[in-house]
Enzyme design. Structure first.
Site, PDB file in Angstrom:
ATOM      1  N   ASP A  40       2.082   3.975  -9.340  1.00  0.00           N
ATOM      2  CA  ASP A  40       2.343   4.017  -7.900  1.00  0.00           C
ATOM      3  C   ASP A  40       1.855   5.348  -7.321  1.00  0.00           C
ATOM      4  OD1 ASP A  40       4.564   2.334  -5.961  1.00  0.00           O
ATOM      5  OD2 ASP A  40       3.941   4.334  -5.306  1.00  0.00           O
ATOM      6  N   ILE A  41       1.250   5.294  -6.145  1.00  0.00           N
ATOM      7  CA  ILE A  41       0.679   6.491  -5.521  1.00  0.00           C
ATOM      8  C   ILE A  41       1.771   7.440  -5.013  1.00  0.00           C
ATOM      9  CG2 ILE A  41       0.478   5.679  -3.123  1.00  0.00           C
ATOM     10  CD1 ILE A  41      -2.486   6.656  -3.253  1.00  0.00           C
ATOM     11  N   ASN A  50      10.610  -6.036  -4.276  1.00  0.00           N
ATOM     12  CA  ASN A  50      11.120  -6.075  -2.914  1.00  0.00           C
ATOM     13  C   ASN A  50      10.508  -7.269  -2.189  1.00  0.00           C
ATOM     14  OD1 ASN A  50      12.550  -3.637  -3.295  1.00  0.00           O
ATOM     15  ND2 ASN A  50      10.694  -2.456  -2.899  1.00  0.00           N
ATOM     16  N   GLY A  67      12.577  -4.353   1.954  1.00  0.00           N
ATOM     17  CA  GLY A  67      11.843  -3.091   1.825  1.00  0.00           C
ATOM     18  C   GLY A  67      10.420  -3.267   1.328  1.00  0.00           C
ATOM     19  N   GLN A  68       9.882  -4.486   1.426  1.00  0.00           N
ATOM     20  CA  GLN A  68       8.510  -4.724   0.958  1.00  0.00           C
ATOM     21  C   GLN A  68       7.517  -4.183   1.989  1.00  0.00           C
ATOM     22  OE1 GLN A  68       7.545  -8.850   0.193  1.00  0.00           O
ATOM     23  NE2 GLN A  68       5.620  -8.332  -0.835  1.00  0.00           N
ATOM     24  N   HIS A  70       4.546  -7.648  -6.310  1.00  0.00           N
ATOM     25  CA  HIS A  70       4.443  -6.582  -7.302  1.00  0.00           C
ATOM     26  C   HIS A  70       5.824  -6.269  -7.852  1.00  0.00           C
ATOM     27  CE1 HIS A  70       4.837  -4.854  -3.262  1.00  0.00           C
ATOM     28  NE2 HIS A  70       5.581  -3.905  -3.811  1.00  0.00           N
ATOM     29  N   HIS A  99       7.925  -3.242  -9.577  1.00  0.00           N
ATOM     30  CA  HIS A  99       7.994  -1.811  -9.870  1.00  0.00           C
ATOM     31  C   HIS A  99       8.659  -1.632 -11.235  1.00  0.00           C
ATOM     32  CE1 HIS A  99       7.572  -0.517  -5.504  1.00  0.00           C
ATOM     33  NE2 HIS A  99       7.993  -1.747  -5.335  1.00  0.00           N
TER      34      HIS A  99
HETATM   35  P1  5GP Z   1       6.941  -2.076  -1.760  1.00  0.00           P
HETATM   36  O1  5GP Z   1       7.480  -1.071  -0.778  1.00  0.00           O
HETATM   37  O2  5GP Z   1       6.078  -3.104  -1.064  1.00  0.00           O
HETATM   38  O3  5GP Z   1       7.947  -2.685  -2.667  1.00  0.00           O
HETATM   39  O4  5GP Z   1       5.999  -1.258  -2.732  1.00  0.00           O
HETATM   40  C1  5GP Z   1       4.687  -0.934  -2.450  1.00  0.00           C
HETATM   41  C2  5GP Z   1       4.327   0.225  -3.305  1.00  0.00           C
HETATM   42  O5  5GP Z   1       2.926   0.361  -3.300  1.00  0.00           O
HETATM   43  C3  5GP Z   1       4.909   1.548  -2.820  1.00  0.00           C
HETATM   44  O6  5GP Z   1       5.734   2.089  -3.835  1.00  0.00           O
HETATM   45  C4  5GP Z   1       3.686   2.391  -2.526  1.00  0.00           C
HETATM   46  O7  5GP Z   1       3.855   3.747  -2.863  1.00  0.00           O
HETATM   47  C5  5GP Z   1       2.612   1.722  -3.358  1.00  0.00           C
HETATM   48  N1  5GP Z   1       1.275   1.861  -2.828  1.00  0.00           N
HETATM   49  C6  5GP Z   1       0.875   1.631  -1.549  1.00  0.00           C
HETATM   50  N2  5GP Z   1      -0.446   1.850  -1.422  1.00  0.00           N
HETATM   51  C7  5GP Z   1      -0.889   2.210  -2.642  1.00  0.00           C
HETATM   52  C8  5GP Z   1      -2.171   2.564  -3.143  1.00  0.00           C
HETATM   53  O8  5GP Z   1      -3.181   2.593  -2.434  1.00  0.00           O
HETATM   54  N3  5GP Z   1      -2.269   2.895  -4.463  1.00  0.00           N
HETATM   55  C9  5GP Z   1      -1.173   2.858  -5.293  1.00  0.00           C
HETATM   56  N4  5GP Z   1      -1.369   3.198  -6.560  1.00  0.00           N
HETATM   57  N5  5GP Z   1       0.054   2.540  -4.850  1.00  0.00           N
HETATM   58  C10 5GP Z   1       0.195   2.225  -3.536  1.00  0.00           C
END
Ligand code: 5GP
Length: 113
Positions: A30-31, A86, A92-93, A99, A101
């Site tokens: 994750d970034i 999420n 919180g998605q 995906h 985590h």
């Molecule tokens: P969500 O909030 O949808 O459950 O998780 C999305 C995740 O994707 C977040 O933890 C966010 O940091 C990660 N993310 C978003 N854009 C990028 C990206 O360009 N590269 C990577 N490696 N992670 C990303």
């Protein structure tokens, strides 16, 4: 579903720290890590979230679930870890490509925020 940043990662159009890949799934760091180890595991086929899964997705998601323990082991998550997905706005998605985590190497709290 419309395309997300994760499709670009799958196609190598933007860089990511990929830790596992096969024909069906991709795992990358994750970034914005929320734990010392924070890996995202995604199906390569674009599924929006758990709430849009269909029976046709059963094989790929079964495969993904089986692979999580291997990805966690290769990240040396020997004391346990958390797997989270999420769903939608209240969940919180922020990226509309399913995906999971994998979070680890710190003590997790419950309930989550
Ligand atoms: P969500 O909030 O949808 O459950 O998780 C999305 C995740 O994707 C977040 O933890 C966010 O940091 C990660 N993310 C978003 N854009 C990028 C990206 O360009 N590269 C990577 N490696 N992670 C990303």
């Amino acid at each position: 579903m419309s395309e997300t940043i994760f499709s670009k990662i799958i196609r190598r159009e933007i860089p990511a720290d990929i830790v596992y890949e096969d024909d069906l799934i991709l795992a990358f760091r994750d970034i914005q890590p929320q734990a010392p180890i924070h890996i995202l595991v995604i199906p390569k086929q674009p599924i929006e979230s758990i709430s849009t899964v269909t029976p046709a997705d059963q094989a790929v998601l079964g495969h993904l679930m089986v692979k999580i323990q291997q990805i966690a082991a290769e990240a040396e998550l020997v004391n346990g870890y958390r797997v989270v997905t999420n769903i939608g706005a209240d969940g919180g998605q922020t990226v509309s490509h399913l995906h999971f985590h994998i979070l680890g190497q710190r003590q997790m709290a419950w309930p989550p925020g």
